[in-house]
Design an enzyme around this catalytic site. Structure first.
Site, PDB file in Angstrom:
ATOM      1  N   GLU A  42       0.770  -1.019  -0.064  1.00  0.00           N
ATOM      2  CA  GLU A  42       0.119  -0.003  -0.098  1.00  0.00           C
ATOM      3  C   GLU A  42       1.028   1.259   0.096  1.00  0.00           C
ATOM      4  OE1 GLU A  42      -3.328   0.105  -0.887  1.00  0.00           O
ATOM      5  OE2 GLU A  42      -3.427  -1.309   0.510  1.00  0.00           O
ATOM      6  N   GLY A 130     -18.422   3.997  -3.371  1.00  0.00           N
ATOM      7  CA  GLY A 130     -17.543   4.705  -2.266  1.00  0.00           C
ATOM      8  C   GLY A 130     -16.664   3.847  -1.243  1.00  0.00           C
ATOM      9  N   GLU A 168     -10.025   7.953 -16.846  1.00  0.00           N
ATOM     10  CA  GLU A 168     -10.014   8.091 -15.201  1.00  0.00           C
ATOM     11  C   GLU A 168      -9.351   9.522 -15.208  1.00  0.00           C
ATOM     12  OE1 GLU A 168     -11.187   7.078 -11.414  1.00  0.00           O
ATOM     13  OE2 GLU A 168     -11.573   6.128 -13.070  1.00  0.00           O
ATOM     14  N   ASP A 180      -5.801  -0.257 -10.307  1.00  0.00           N
ATOM     15  CA  ASP A 180      -7.121  -0.743 -10.085  1.00  0.00           C
ATOM     16  C   ASP A 180      -7.652  -1.221 -11.577  1.00  0.00           C
ATOM     17  OD1 ASP A 180      -7.165   0.294  -7.792  1.00  0.00           O
ATOM     18  OD2 ASP A 180      -8.336   2.011  -8.112  1.00  0.00           O
ATOM     19  N   TYR A 230      -2.988  11.788   0.465  1.00  0.00           N
ATOM     20  CA  TYR A 230      -2.376  11.198  -0.602  1.00  0.00           C
ATOM     21  C   TYR A 230      -1.449  12.082  -0.907  1.00  0.00           C
ATOM     22  CZ  TYR A 230      -1.581   8.736  -5.143  1.00  0.00           C
ATOM     23  OH  TYR A 230      -1.060   8.241  -6.081  1.00  0.00           O
TER      24      TYR A 230
END
Length: 396
Positions: A42, A130, A168, A180, A230
């Site tokens: 991650e 979500g 995206e 993803d 982030y």
């Protein structure tokens, strides 16, 4: 590549009946694209590291049929908004509507010079919206896959991944990586994907969970801080890289391993920056160890690495939160859980746990009670296996 699923037998009649009710004809084609979870690895994709996502067994269904009306008709059973869009040469994003995702894919095909026909389209998704399980990537990839097959456009699966990421980033306007879309396109049953997000080299890792399943625990907390934090973490990692480059010839933090980092960590004088880099480099090493553990059916070792990953994300990278921590805290007390960790950007979203299949119901009940008592509202708990990537649904 067509494939059949047990889910198709459950979903085909209701969805086809709904399509007929909407469009007065049956769908000519049906497709499925999964959601994904990241098993481990991650916040290292933007540091040149390895991630290990897998496709899950719920996702997005797409039924469609060509029409002669020169328009695209979008309907979703998950949203009230319906949209009819005339066939034209160019499209732009329309507010925050859900149909921007398939419309962005259509725009890309048109921009790339492909002639499209009108389509009647029905979506249905069982990914919690979500939750951080990549419902948007699932919609993008299934739309791109369907158009490519239907219109014989000749894109490879990797082309569709890159195309969907471009939608995206450029059409929707979200600054996300490629993991993803890659996971939902290349997913394989009972395999995790150890992916280098820079080079897109990957290894399909045997991941037979045996008598265990993936529990996905949605904290039901909106991830309000995720995007701002982030960006902050990206800047902190860049600062760490700059410090290490004083003596090391590297392009990314993950170009070095933990022993090398320990040798040169004195170059990083800021304690917070040091913590961020320590997580990134150790997490990258954990992905490699996790691949070995899974491929050797060492689920206990994989579970230990899951817990270590969560502890690092909580203490060093500081992207967890009391909600995600509560799920992992409970998991550590349950003898039927091998390991658990937060997954995704953090500050809400989902955690995952590796749970004995025959104990899932008791796990779901007990983690819900623990979480509700500690947080004040209930999580949502789902079970999943590791599933296939996008494909056409066919009867066999």
């Amino acid at each position: 590549m067509p494939f059949a699923t047990n889910i198709l037998k459950l979903m085909k009649n209701p969805l086809h009946k709904e399509f007929i009710k909407l469009y007065n004809k049956d769908a000519s084609h049906a497709y499925f694209s999964p959601g994904r979870v990241n098993l481990i690895g991650e916040h290292i994709d933007y540091n040149g590291g390895l991630v290990m996502p897998c496709a899950i067994t719920f996702g997005t269904y797409l039924l469609l049929s060509p029409n002669n009306d020169n328009c695209f008709r979008f309907t979703s059973l998950n949203f009230e908004d319906k949209q009819e869009v005339p066939l034209q040469n160019h499209y732009t994003k329309t507010g925050e509507k859900w149909f921007n995702y398939p419309l962005g894919v259509i725009e890309y095909f048109l921009k790339d010079g492909h002639a499209l026909t009108g389509l009647d389209i029905l979506f249905y998704g069982d990914i919690p919206i979500g939750s951080g399980l990549s419902s948007s990537a699932s919609i993008e990839v299934v739309t791109a896959f369907a158009l490519n097959e239907l219109m014989h456009c000749g894109y490879s699966r990797l082309d569709l991944v890159k195309l969907s990421k471009s939608v995206e980033n450029n059409f929707i306007g979200l600054n996300s990586g490629i993991m993803d879309q890659f996971a939902v396109a290349f997913g394989e049953k009972n395999k995790a994907l150890m992916l280098n997000c820079d080079t897109l080299d990957y290894q399909a890792v045997d991941s037979n969970l045996g008598d265990h399943i993936l529990a996905i625990i949605n904290t039901n907390k909106p991830r309000k801080l995720a995007e701002s934090k982030y960006n902050e973490r990206v800047r902190e990692c860049q600062a760490a890289l700059s410090a290490l480059k004083q003596e090391l010839d590297i392009n990314n933090l993950c170009d070095i391993d933990t022993p090398t980092f320990n040798k040169y960590s004195h170059l990083i004088t800021d304690e917070v920056i040091y913590k961020r880099a320590k997580h990134v480099i150790e997490e990258n090493d954990r992905v490699k160890l996790a691949a070995k553990a899974l491929s050797n059916n060492c689920l206990d070792e994989f579970g230990r690495l899951m817990y270590a990953s969560h502890d690092s994300l909580r203490d060093l990278y500081e992207v967890s939160g009391k909600e995600l921590d509560a799920v992992v805290e409970y998991s550590k007390t349950d003898k039927n859980v091998v390991g658990a960790r937060m997954t995704g950007a953090g500050f809400g979203g989902c955690a995952i746990a590796l749970v004995k299949a025959d104990a899932f119901d008791s796990f779901s009940k007990n983690v819900t009670a623990y979480y509700t008592d500690k947080i004040g509202y209930a999580p949502s708990v789902y079970s999943s296996l590791i599933g296939d990537g996008v494909g056409e649904l066919v009867d066999r």
